[in-house]
Design an enzyme around this catalytic site. Structure first.
Site, PDB file in Angstrom:
ATOM      1  N   LEU A 523      33.824  52.353  13.132  1.00  0.00           N
ATOM      2  CA  LEU A 523      34.475  51.388  14.036  1.00  0.00           C
ATOM      3  C   LEU A 523      35.985  51.533  14.016  1.00  0.00           C
ATOM      4  O   LEU A 523      36.668  51.167  14.956  1.00  0.00           O
ATOM      5  CB  LEU A 523      34.111  49.963  13.627  1.00  0.00           C
ATOM      6  CG  LEU A 523      32.658  49.535  13.803  1.00  0.00           C
ATOM      7  CD1 LEU A 523      32.447  48.156  13.206  1.00  0.00           C
ATOM      8  CD2 LEU A 523      32.269  49.523  15.273  1.00  0.00           C
ATOM      9  N   GLY A 524      36.500  52.042  12.908  1.00  0.00           N
ATOM     10  CA  GLY A 524      37.945  52.198  12.819  1.00  0.00           C
ATOM     11  C   GLY A 524      38.314  52.647  11.427  1.00  0.00           C
ATOM     12  O   GLY A 524      37.481  52.621  10.523  1.00  0.00           O
ATOM     13  N   GLY A 526      41.722  52.732   8.393  1.00  0.00           N
ATOM     14  CA  GLY A 526      43.082  52.414   8.000  1.00  0.00           C
ATOM     15  C   GLY A 526      43.491  53.385   6.921  1.00  0.00           C
ATOM     16  O   GLY A 526      42.731  54.301   6.583  1.00  0.00           O
ATOM     17  N   ALA A 527      44.648  53.150   6.341  1.00  0.00           N
ATOM     18  CA  ALA A 527      45.163  54.083   5.351  1.00  0.00           C
ATOM     19  C   ALA A 527      44.264  54.146   4.123  1.00  0.00           C
ATOM     20  O   ALA A 527      44.219  55.137   3.426  1.00  0.00           O
ATOM     21  CB  ALA A 527      46.567  53.666   4.947  1.00  0.00           C
ATOM     22  N   VAL A 531      35.942  51.661   8.440  1.00  0.00           N
ATOM     23  CA  VAL A 531      35.031  50.568   8.762  1.00  0.00           C
ATOM     24  C   VAL A 531      33.873  51.099   9.599  1.00  0.00           C
ATOM     25  O   VAL A 531      34.087  51.833  10.571  1.00  0.00           O
ATOM     26  CB  VAL A 531      35.773  49.455   9.528  1.00  0.00           C
ATOM     27  CG1 VAL A 531      34.842  48.290   9.786  1.00  0.00           C
ATOM     28  CG2 VAL A 531      36.992  49.004   8.753  1.00  0.00           C
ATOM     29  N   LYS A 546      33.277  47.729   5.344  1.00  0.00           N
ATOM     30  CA  LYS A 546      34.571  48.341   5.066  1.00  0.00           C
ATOM     31  C   LYS A 546      34.487  49.096   3.746  1.00  0.00           C
ATOM     32  O   LYS A 546      34.322  48.506   2.688  1.00  0.00           O
ATOM     33  CB  LYS A 546      35.616  47.234   4.986  1.00  0.00           C
ATOM     34  CG  LYS A 546      37.018  47.730   4.813  1.00  0.00           C
ATOM     35  CD  LYS A 546      37.957  46.547   4.700  1.00  0.00           C
ATOM     36  CE  LYS A 546      39.372  46.935   5.036  1.00  0.00           C
ATOM     37  NZ  LYS A 546      39.682  46.941   6.448  1.00  0.00           N
ATOM     38  N   ASP A 641      49.977  41.534   5.570  1.00  0.00           N
ATOM     39  CA  ASP A 641      49.835  42.533   6.621  1.00  0.00           C
ATOM     40  C   ASP A 641      49.353  41.876   7.915  1.00  0.00           C
ATOM     41  O   ASP A 641      48.406  42.331   8.544  1.00  0.00           O
ATOM     42  CB  ASP A 641      48.868  43.629   6.158  1.00  0.00           C
ATOM     43  CG  ASP A 641      49.045  44.923   6.962  1.00  0.00           C
ATOM     44  OD1 ASP A 641      50.066  45.050   7.664  1.00  0.00           O
ATOM     45  OD2 ASP A 641      48.155  45.787   6.899  1.00  0.00           O
TER      46      ASP A 641
END
Ligand SMILES: *[C@@H]1O[C@H](CO)[C@@H](O)[C@H](O)[C@H]1NC(C)=O
Ligand SMILES: *[C@@H]1O[C@H](CO)[C@@H](O)[C@H](O)[C@H]1NC(C)=O
Ligand SMILES: *[C@@H]1O[C@H](CO)[C@@H](O)[C@H](O)[C@H]1NC(C)=O
Length: 804
Positions: A523-524, A526-527, A531, A546, A641
């Site tokens: 789904l995506g 990050g650093a 996910v 995640k 964040d």
């Protein structure tokens, strides 16, 4: 069956009232199958328990946070299961711990290392079996069913119908907080002198501080009986009724009852319909004391109802609402008090000069009685002010009717009292760098001289004018409420969820693998995480999984601690954690799946521009979510964040903040973000670059930037603009504001243009939030007041005026 248990209860009552030493249980109403050597092991699936014949009460392990269990008894047939007793409230055990009825008849709790944590101490006699009774009482009984030990003799914080509190025997201790079941700050007991009392105590040293309620039955009080009609009565030794504590409730046959000393120090009688549906809840029938804010008074030690440096106002059902004076903020946990967010005045040779940095904030209807270190009689207000400002010990002065009462830190007994006509003058440092702030992750920073103090003073007086008005209003409602109390309490639904059960699951890696179909649909990323979409096998629920990268290997305890703190959050504007997996190198968090993508996608899409009113609602809801993180949890959670990518929207465009509580875990990542973004105007507060302490105010800054983006439907930085002055949204917004040309910010947005009043409030609030000086940024609860119009937004100063 019904008549059996009824006759049983008559027997028990008889025994209790006559003080007969050994009670006997009737045969028909119990399972005798919990025999010697029976045991239960603590694990997340909680499949093994001992349940009463009716199924209403269960004894077993109750998970309070991932991997932490209490040996407990709870109401099992209602949807908000409620704890009534625990053996090890101050010492939760881990998975793999066992409770066993040993061959010598002792019920013992042994942790996974084999250490005995708790054991029952039965009277002499041979225990043959244990039984969980339908009254909620767990008993150990002999072959002839004589009761040799019972949980009713060592209550935790709750009494149930048929339970008795004897003179000088047991003590009920409140929980520490709504989610922490450790012994807290209040206790309830029938003293040796016959008085039934509520007492505040110091934690962790168990020292009595102050008796804040008593039955006034010196010498005469002998036994408190919660009888089976739902009445709670105090009796004399000869069985004569002395006084009812609480009048009888609705029928015990149709309602569950409990009397509980709650973490806020209020003793409440709750009922719950047995014919419950999913919307039922515990409701309060009666409570004592009627006003905990004025009842708990510490004259020598202790902070009062809400803890040191706070003040208390009373809400429905006698619930205290704990607040901090401006420029103070909560230490975490509702009753734990407040702490100044500025450095204290110096008391050394620089005292006189340092005094110039301080000003006084006025608050009305608020008093901190009984703890003055000195008084000035018959002075005018100006003398009072000067006296406090020049005295390095003075933290607050109360000016009332010509008298000036000076108080030093920490001050106690704070309360909102509409009858109090005096004025509280709170001394605050005008410019400071939070060097002594307890929420800081780095230390350092020293007080600096800078301009702008006049702005602050003016601002504060405006804010306080509004605050005063709010207090007046709330006092009005308070008085109104007290008048109505007697008549309306009975049917009132509880506003506060009773003891929240941690519903979060622990998954094995295999389960997660299956749920995501082998980490198939991404789904995506990050650093530090990727996910995936997943579907839970049990209930077919769609989830977002995640998977954290391996850099977290070492931080095992930290991971558990963070998961546990995240799992305790519950707010409609936060993404809910469903479960986690912590197996070998795999650290995985499983969240509810939010359907409508991120706020970034929603906001920065090509035309058509999202609806103005939706954007306004989203902005307010996000503020509410952040405010909850900062103030409502037992420990404040700094998100660190906040940005549109971390806000998700559900099918009705309700925003849900994601990734909160990870800041500590992602520390490595944070620093990376900071260096990467240095020099550009992102969402990152200036403290990050300046070796200044990181506080909740960093979230306020990020929120301010995001608020501007929501108003203007554009990113905080856009290189590709015609006019260079528009590239940095924060600068452009302030310029437009100063020139009285806010309409430029929403050019082409007719909906926004027809609602300039809201636009102005929101932009002004945003400018307050993005002040480079963190101390000038308001706390999120003030931000909410500003956004919803319950507080006038003062003119904000230039955000970049802060020289460090
Ligand atoms: C005891 O028996 C009852 C009824 O047969 C049953 O529901 C319960 O699970 C049993 N308990 C144990 C600990 O075996
Ligand atoms: C609960 O509160 C007690 C008392 O302050 C504290 O020692 C304990 O760590 C807390 N437990 C949790 C899980 O926060
Ligand atoms: C409980 O106490 C109330 C009030 O004193 C009394 O009217 C009622 O009969 C008692 N019920 C039982 C079952 O003892």
């Amino acid at each position: 069956m019904a008549s059996c248990s009824f006759s049983l209860l008559i027997i028990i009552n008889f025994i209790i009232i006559t003080g007969f030493p050994f009670s006997v249980i009737a045969q028909e109403s119990l399972n005798r199958n919990v025999t010697l050597r029976s045991s239960i092991v603590a694990n997340a699936n909680a499949n093994s328990t001992w349940t009463s014949p009716s199924g209403e009460f269960t004894f077993g392990f109750w998970q309070i946070s991932p991997g932490a269990f209490l040996l407990a008894i709870w109401f099992d047939q209602i949807h908000d299961k409620t704890l009534v007793w625990s053996a090890n409230r101050d010492e939760p055990v881990s998975a793999g711990s066992t409770v066993q009825l040993s061959t010598d008849g002792t019920l013992e709790l042994v942790d996974q290392t084999g250490r005995r944590v708790w054991a029952s101490h039965a009277r002499s006699g041979t225990v043959a079996y244990a039984a969980m009774l339908d009254t909620g009482n767990l008993v150990l009984a002999s072959n002839t069913s004589a009761i040799l030990w019972q949980s009713f003799d060592s209550p935790t914080d709750t009494l149930l119908p048929t339970q008795v509190l004897n003179r000088q025997s047991s003590v009920l201790y409140s929980s520490f907080s709504a989610t922490n079941f450790s012994k807290g700050r209040f206790k309830f007991t029938l003293q040796g002198d016959g008085n039934l009392v509520l007492i505040s105590r110091s934690v962790p040293s168990d020292e009595n501080l102050n008796t804040y309620w008593s039955s006034k039955t010196l010498e005469t009080g002998f036994q408190l009986i919660f009888n089976n009609s739902g009445s709670i009565n105090l009796y004399q030794q000869n069985g004569t009724l002395l006084r009812p504590l609480f009048e009888s409730g609705p029928l015990v046959g149709q309602f569950y009852h409990r009397l509980v000393l709650e973490h806020d120090g209020v003793l409440r009688h709750y009922v719950y319909p047995k014919s419950a549906n999913s919307s039922s809840a515990w409701s309060v029938r009666d409570f004592e004391p009627s006003n905990i804010c004025s009842a708990v008074v510490e004259r020598h030690t202790g902070g009062g109802p809400c803890g040191f440096n706070s003040y208390c106002s009373i809400k429905a059902e006698g619930r205290p609402s704990c607040n901090c004076p401006l420029n103070y903020y909560p230490r975490g946990g509702g009753l734990s008090g407040c702490t100044p967010d500025f450095v204290q005045q110096r008391c050394d040779h620089q005292q006189v000069q340092d005094a110039l940095s301080f000003g006084l904030i006025e608050m009305y209807n608020i008093d901190w009685p009984f703890v003055d270190y000195t008084k000035l009689r018959n002075v005018d207000e100006d003398t009072c002010r000067q006296s406090c400002l020049s005295d390095c010990f003075c933290a607050i002065a109360i000016y009332s009717d010509g008298d000036c009462f000076k108080k030093s830190l920490p001050f106690s007994n704070g309360r909102l009292d509409s009858g109090f006509a005096g004025k509280a003058l709170i001394k605050v440092r005008m410019n400071n760098t939070l060097a002594s702030n307890p929420y800081t992750t780095t230390s350092g920073g020293e007080s600096s001289k800078s301009s702008g103090s006049t702005t602050l003073t003016i601002t504060l007086s405006v804010l306080l004018g509004c605050a005063g008005l709010l207090f007046l209003l709330s006092s009005f409602f308070f008085v109104f409420y007290l008048k109505r109390r007697k008549t309306t309490i009975v049917e009132q639904r509880s506003h506060v969820q009773p003891a929240v059960v941690s519903t979060i699951s622990s998954f094995s890696f295999k389960e997660v693998e299956e749920a995501t179909n082998g980490f198939d649909e991404e789904l995506g990323r990050g650093a530090c995480s990727i996910v995936y979409r997943g579907t839970l096998k049990d209930d077919g629920k769609v989830v977002a999984v995640k998977k954290l990268h391996k850099i977290f290997e070492q931080a095992d305890d930290e991971f558990k601690a963070e998961v546990s703190s995240i799992s305790r959050t519950n707010h409609k504007n936060l993404v809910q954690l469903v479960g986690y997996c912590d197996e070998g190198q795999n650290r995985i968090l499983v969240y509810e799946f939010i359907t409508n993508g991120s706020l970034a996608t929603f906001l920065f899409q090509k035309l058509p521009r999202p609806n103005w009113h939706t954007r306004v609602q989203i902005a307010f809801a996000i503020a509410r979510g952040i405010c909850y993180l900062h103030e409502d949890c037992s420990m404040p959670i700094i998100h660190c964040d906040i940005k549109p990518q971390n806000v998700l929207l559900n099918e009705t465009f309700t925003p849900k903040i994601a990734d909160f509580g990870l800041a500590k875990l992602l520390k490595a990542d944070q620093t990376r973000t900071v260096t990467g973004i240095r020099g550009t105007k992102g969402y990152v507060a200036p403290e990050w670059f300046r070796n200044m302490p990181i506080t909740v105010k960093v979230d306020v800054y990020s929120f301010g930037i995001m608020l501007l983006e929501l108003m203007c439907c554009r990113r905080s930085y856009e290189a590709d603009v015609e006019d260079e002055g528009e590239a940095v949204l924060a600068d452009w917004a302030y310029d437009c504001y100063q020139q009285g040309a806010l309409d430029l910010l929403v050019a082409g947005d007719e909906e926004a243009k027809s609602d300039m009043k809201t636009l102005e409030i929101y932009v002004k609030t945003a400018i307050w939030c993005i002040q480079e000086d963190p101390t000038l940024r308001p706390h999120m609860n003030i931000v909410m007041h500003m956004l919803q119009g319950s507080m006038q937004v003062p003119t904000p100063p230039d955000p970049t005026a802060f020289i460090h």
